[in-house]
Structures are given as C-alpha cells and as structure tokens.
Write an enzyme that holds these catalytic residues in place. Structure first.
Site, PDB file in Angstrom:
ATOM      1  N   GLY A   9       0.815  -1.221   0.000  1.00 17.56           N
ATOM      2  CA  GLY A   9       0.000   0.000   0.000  1.00 17.56           C
ATOM      3  C   GLY A   9       0.847   1.268   0.000  1.00 17.56           C
ATOM      4  O   GLY A   9       2.076   1.209  -0.102  1.00 17.56           O
ATOM      5  N   LYS A  83      -9.491   1.895   5.157  1.00 19.57           N
ATOM      6  CA  LYS A  83      -9.224   3.228   5.711  1.00 19.57           C
ATOM      7  C   LYS A  83     -10.116   4.357   5.207  1.00 19.57           C
ATOM      8  O   LYS A  83      -9.780   5.526   5.393  1.00 19.57           O
ATOM      9  CB  LYS A  83      -7.768   3.588   5.453  1.00 19.57           C
ATOM     10  CG  LYS A  83      -7.412   3.537   3.967  1.00 19.57           C
ATOM     11  CD  LYS A  83      -6.197   4.348   3.655  1.00 19.57           C
ATOM     12  CE  LYS A  83      -6.103   4.592   2.174  1.00 19.57           C
ATOM     13  NZ  LYS A  83      -5.314   5.714   1.781  1.00 19.57           N
ATOM     14  N   SER A 123      -4.105   6.307  13.971  1.00 21.72           N
ATOM     15  CA  SER A 123      -4.436   7.554  13.273  1.00 21.72           C
ATOM     16  C   SER A 123      -4.829   8.623  14.281  1.00 21.72           C
ATOM     17  O   SER A 123      -5.374   8.310  15.356  1.00 21.72           O
ATOM     18  CB  SER A 123      -5.623   7.282  12.348  1.00 21.72           C
ATOM     19  OG  SER A 123      -6.230   8.483  11.945  1.00 21.72           O
ATOM     20  N   TYR A 147     -14.591   3.533  11.119  1.00 23.08           N
ATOM     21  CA  TYR A 147     -13.158   3.417  10.820  1.00 23.08           C
ATOM     22  C   TYR A 147     -12.334   3.793  12.050  1.00 23.08           C
ATOM     23  O   TYR A 147     -11.449   3.051  12.494  1.00 23.08           O
ATOM     24  CB  TYR A 147     -12.789   4.305   9.622  1.00 23.08           C
ATOM     25  CG  TYR A 147     -11.325   4.647   9.549  1.00 23.08           C
ATOM     26  CD1 TYR A 147     -10.398   3.705   9.130  1.00 23.08           C
ATOM     27  CD2 TYR A 147     -10.858   5.908   9.946  1.00 23.08           C
ATOM     28  CE1 TYR A 147      -9.041   4.012   9.090  1.00 23.08           C
ATOM     29  CE2 TYR A 147      -9.521   6.223   9.913  1.00 23.08           C
ATOM     30  CZ  TYR A 147      -8.611   5.276   9.489  1.00 23.08           C
ATOM     31  OH  TYR A 147      -7.276   5.579   9.467  1.00 23.08           O
ATOM     32  N   LYS A 151      -9.716   1.630  14.835  1.00 17.98           N
ATOM     33  CA  LYS A 151      -8.356   2.010  15.259  1.00 17.98           C
ATOM     34  C   LYS A 151      -8.287   2.048  16.786  1.00 17.98           C
ATOM     35  O   LYS A 151      -7.311   1.601  17.393  1.00 17.98           O
ATOM     36  CB  LYS A 151      -7.970   3.371  14.671  1.00 17.98           C
ATOM     37  CG  LYS A 151      -7.780   3.367  13.163  1.00 17.98           C
ATOM     38  CD  LYS A 151      -6.512   2.612  12.753  1.00 17.98           C
ATOM     39  CE  LYS A 151      -6.346   2.518  11.267  1.00 17.98           C
ATOM     40  NZ  LYS A 151      -5.328   1.552  10.842  1.00 17.98           N
TER      41      LYS A 151
HETATM   42  C1  UD1 Z   1      -9.408  11.642   6.826  1.00 19.28           C
HETATM   43  C2  UD1 Z   1     -10.238  10.889   7.802  1.00 19.28           C
HETATM   44  C3  UD1 Z   1      -9.342  10.367   8.887  1.00 19.28           C
HETATM   45  C4  UD1 Z   1      -8.299   9.455   8.275  1.00 19.28           C
HETATM   46  C5  UD1 Z   1      -7.519  10.214   7.221  1.00 19.28           C
HETATM   47  C6  UD1 Z   1      -6.643   9.228   6.488  1.00 19.28           C
HETATM   48  C7  UD1 Z   1     -12.442  11.977   7.665  1.00 19.28           C
HETATM   49  C8  UD1 Z   1     -13.474  12.753   8.388  1.00 19.28           C
HETATM   50  N1  UD1 Z   1     -11.289  11.748   8.327  1.00 19.28           N
HETATM   51  O1  UD1 Z   1      -8.796  12.742   7.510  1.00 19.28           O
HETATM   52  O2  UD1 Z   1     -10.103   9.652   9.820  1.00 19.28           O
HETATM   53  O3  UD1 Z   1      -7.417   8.989   9.270  1.00 19.28           O
HETATM   54  O4  UD1 Z   1      -8.418  10.799   6.283  1.00 19.28           O
HETATM   55  O5  UD1 Z   1      -5.852   9.877   5.569  1.00 19.28           O
HETATM   56  O6  UD1 Z   1     -12.635  11.592   6.534  1.00 19.28           O
HETATM   57  N2  UD1 Z   1     -11.081  18.338   1.732  1.00 19.28           N
HETATM   58  C9  UD1 Z   1     -11.699  19.132   0.785  1.00 19.28           C
HETATM   59  N3  UD1 Z   1     -12.050  18.562  -0.424  1.00 19.28           N
HETATM   60  C10 UD1 Z   1     -11.787  17.250  -0.714  1.00 19.28           C
HETATM   61  C11 UD1 Z   1     -11.132  16.441   0.262  1.00 19.28           C
HETATM   62  C12 UD1 Z   1     -10.797  17.013   1.477  1.00 19.28           C
HETATM   63  O7  UD1 Z   1     -11.952  20.301   1.016  1.00 19.28           O
HETATM   64  O8  UD1 Z   1     -12.119  16.788  -1.809  1.00 19.28           O
HETATM   65  C13 UD1 Z   1     -10.671  18.950   3.028  1.00 19.28           C
HETATM   66  C14 UD1 Z   1     -11.351  18.335   4.241  1.00 19.28           C
HETATM   67  O9  UD1 Z   1     -12.561  18.962   4.509  1.00 19.28           O
HETATM   68  C15 UD1 Z   1     -10.280  18.573   5.318  1.00 19.28           C
HETATM   69  C16 UD1 Z   1      -8.958  18.484   4.546  1.00 19.28           C
HETATM   70  O10 UD1 Z   1      -9.299  18.716   3.195  1.00 19.28           O
HETATM   71  O11 UD1 Z   1     -10.386  19.881   5.849  1.00 19.28           O
HETATM   72  C17 UD1 Z   1      -8.272  17.130   4.662  1.00 19.28           C
HETATM   73  O12 UD1 Z   1      -9.181  16.096   4.314  1.00 19.28           O
HETATM   74  P1  UD1 Z   1      -8.742  14.563   4.129  1.00 19.28           P
HETATM   75  O13 UD1 Z   1      -7.568  14.489   3.242  1.00 19.28           O
HETATM   76  O14 UD1 Z   1      -9.959  13.783   3.750  1.00 19.28           O
HETATM   77  O15 UD1 Z   1      -8.229  14.137   5.567  1.00 19.28           O
HETATM   78  P2  UD1 Z   1      -8.972  14.209   6.993  1.00 19.28           P
HETATM   79  O16 UD1 Z   1     -10.399  14.525   6.875  1.00 19.28           O
HETATM   80  O17 UD1 Z   1      -8.145  15.066   7.884  1.00 19.28           O
END
Ligand code: UD1
Length: 337
Positions: A9, A83, A123, A147, A151
């Site tokens: 992975g 995940k 995580s 999820y 963990k």
């Molecule tokens: C997410 C998971 C977390 C997991 C981690 C693994 C959720 C709520 N949390 O973290 O449990 O351990 O991934 O990598 O899903 N964003 C956008 N547009 C997008 C994608 C993301 O605006 O298309 C924003 C989100 O709102 C956030 C930030 O980018 O503020 C990071 O998002 P993401 O990469 O999904 O990570 P987490 O939410 O922190």
C-alpha cells in the site's frame, strides 16, 4: 526479518524502501485488496534489493502463522486495513472484520510464533473532535465513525495485551495526514475511484483527470475558513517506523506516539502550494462542510522527538513537488502504465 502487513500500500511501500535501505530484510504480507504488486516491483527497483512477498489475508490464521514462521519474522509492522471513513459508515461490519478481526488474528499468530514486537498504524482520528490543540498523546480518545472506532479498539487490544504480558514490544503510531511520494517518482498514492483525501484529489485536478476541487466548507473557525490539518511527508512517516523499531529494541514497552509535523495548513494553503509545485492551476469551488469533518487538527510532535529521536524533515513544498512528480509520471497510477 521485518514482516510488513499491507506492505504494497501507500505508506507500506514507502516504509519498505526505507527498511531495505537501512539494511533490513522485508517480507510483505498483502491481499492486494487496495494495492498493486507493481508497487513492490518499484520498491525493488528503487532499492536494488529483493522483497519477499506472501499473498495472503490477515484474517487467515493458518496462512499467517505459516508465513511468520517460514520467513523468520523478528518484528511486524502492521499497515493492513481498510481506511475510508465514508465507506466505514456504509459497511461497518466489513471494517470490524478486516481491521479488528484481522489484527486479532495477527496478534494470535504472533503470540503462537513468539514474535512479540509490533508497530501499528493508528491515526489521529482516535482523538475525535480536538478539545485542545496541538494534540498531545494524553488527549482523551474518542471517535466519530466506524473506521476510527476500529483504530481505537485495536489500540485498546494492544494495551490490554501488553498489560497481560509485559514482554511485548508495542509501538502505536498515530499518523496525521500523510501526503507526498518517494523522490524517485516511482511510487506514490494510487487511490481507487474518486479520492477521499485532499492531496490526491488536488493532484488529479492538476493533472487534468478532474475538473475542480470541492473545498468542503469555508466557514470554519480557522484563518481562511477552510479546514486545517497536519500534512506529513510519507517518507518522513516511513522513517518514523524505523525510529519506532529502534526504540522498541531497547526494552519491552507499549508506547503511543504522534507522527506529524506540528504545523497546520488550510485547504487553500494546500491548493496554492500544489499550484506552485506543479505549475498547473487547481480550480476549486466552495461547497458545504463534509459530515464528520473538524475545523483543525495538528500534532504536538515533541514526544516522537523525545522517545524516538525522530522529527519530520520535509516541508510543504517538498511534499507537493514529490506528489506531483509521481502524479505526472503516472497520471493513472500503477494500473495503466
Ligand atoms: C481523513 C479521515 C481520517 C483518516 C484520514 C486518512 C475523515 C473525516 N477523516 O482525515 O479519519 O485517518 O483521512 O488519511 O474523513 N477536503 C476538501 N475537499 C476534498 C477532500 C478534502 O476540502 O475533496 C478537506 C477536508 O474537509 C479537510 C482536509 O481537506 O479539511 C483534509 O481532508 P482529508 O484528506 O480527507 O483528511 P482528513 O479529513 O483530515
């Protein structure tokens, strides 16, 4: 011999490179449910060393036991697991089965084979909605989705195991937001379908696979209103695993440690940094908040420094440049080269 579950992975493959570079022998145990054997061929190409591969599922106890024995495993790094937060809400049993049952069987197999040395991928999701920032390891633990629940259950399982037998060596690593890719551009994150995570989505917009990024919410209590996270380069993260293995060599113990940079960047910071690194525009639109998201999440990374002698070294520009090298070399990931 280091036995790496889920070694094909994203984080697993980068950790295999660093293990091999440090002179370890590596056996990967992977069912390829969300990864490609090609990733391991690339690991071999980068390092010039061989990876011992056993195709198998961690829920298959006899195969696992056999694999641990025949390869002569001294320690396990346990990445294998599902995940995706959204998917875990729709298929909770699948998550408990793969993650919790899978880890239970792994620990049983290790106990039977007398391998009592494990580094586990946890995580920052186990901190739930932060009550205070930066997050220290003693922050109360809670979760908001299946999820995260898996963990947390696994963390409890590991602590209970240690209390029952203090000859175990257990390192629980709480990752913040891993991004980037190996500097060679040969391996990287290869999400199937629509990426859930921010950076792979941004990268796919930059490379022309997607039209625009949805920024989930611009009304958070953060400097620019968008979500703030602690993004950490995957190679730094990989080094954190080697540091944990070294620490566990000193004596039996059970430790839980954050792996982050301690710095928070907003979604818009990430968009701008990626545009700069790639020289490509990243179109975006503001959309409503994503259910379950929190405003800000970043680590207090001092315990990792103190206990493991580890700290992140690669800055945001490097994270984006390396992610872009991988994305532009292989726009469709491993599958269609
Ligand atoms: C997410 C998971 C977390 C997991 C981690 C693994 C959720 C709520 N949390 O973290 O449990 O351990 O991934 O990598 O899903 N964003 C956008 N547009 C997008 C994608 C993301 O605006 O298309 C924003 C989100 O709102 C956030 C930030 O980018 O503020 C990071 O998002 P993401 O990469 O999904 O990570 P987490 O939410 O922190």
């Amino acid at each position: 011999m280091i036995f790496v579950t889920g070694g094909a992975g994203y984080i697993g493959s980068h950790t295999c490179v660093e293990l091999l570079n440090a002179g370890h022998q590596v056996t990967v145990f992977d069912n390829f449910s969300n990864s490609q054997p090609e990733a391991l061929h690339r690991v071999e190409r980068i390092t010039g060393k061989r990876v011992n591969l056993i195709k198998g599922d961690i829920r298959d106890l006899p195969t696992l036991q056999q694999a641990l024995k025949t390869c002569g495993a001294q320690a396990v790094i346990h990445f294998a697991g599902l995940k995706a937060v959204g998917e875990s809400v729709e298929q909770p049993l699948n998550y408990y089965d793969n993650n919790v049952m899978g880890t239970l069987k792994l620990l049983q197999a290790m106990q039977t084979c007398g391998v009592k040395n494990i580094v586990f991928s946890s995580s920052a999701t186990v901190y739930g909605d932060p009550q205070r920032l930066p997050l220290t390891e003693d922050h109360p633990l809670s979760t908001t989705n299946p999820y995260g629940q898996t963990k947390l259950v696994i963390e409890h399982m590991l602590r209970d195991l240690y209390h029952s037998d203090v000859s175990w060596r257990i390192g629980i690593l709480r990752y913040f937001n891993p991004v980037g890719a190996h500097a060679s551009g040969l391996i990287g994150e290869d999400p199937q379908g629509t990426p859930n995570n921010l950076l792979p989505f941004i990268a796919q917009v930059a490379v022309g696979r997607r039209e625009f990024l949805n920024v989930w919410g611009n009304d958070y209590d953060t400097p620019d209103g968008t979500g703030v996270r602690d993004y950490i380069h995957v190679v730094d993260l990989a080094h954190g695993h080697l540091a944990a293995l070294r620490r566990l060599q000193i004596q039996p113990q059970c430790i839980a440690v954050n792996l982050g940079t301690g710095i928070g960047y907003s979604v818009l910071d990430m968009v701008r940094a990626f545009e700069k690194a790639s020289g490509k525009p990243v179109a975006y639109k503001f959309s409503p908040r994503r259910a379950g998201d929190i405003a800000s999440c970043f680590a207090d990374a001092s315990l990792a420094h103190q206990l493991l002698g580890w700290q992140s070294e690669r800055d945001l520009a490097t994270m984006c440049q390396d992610a872009w090298r991988w994305q532009s070399n292989y726009p469709m990931g491993y599958a269609k080269v």
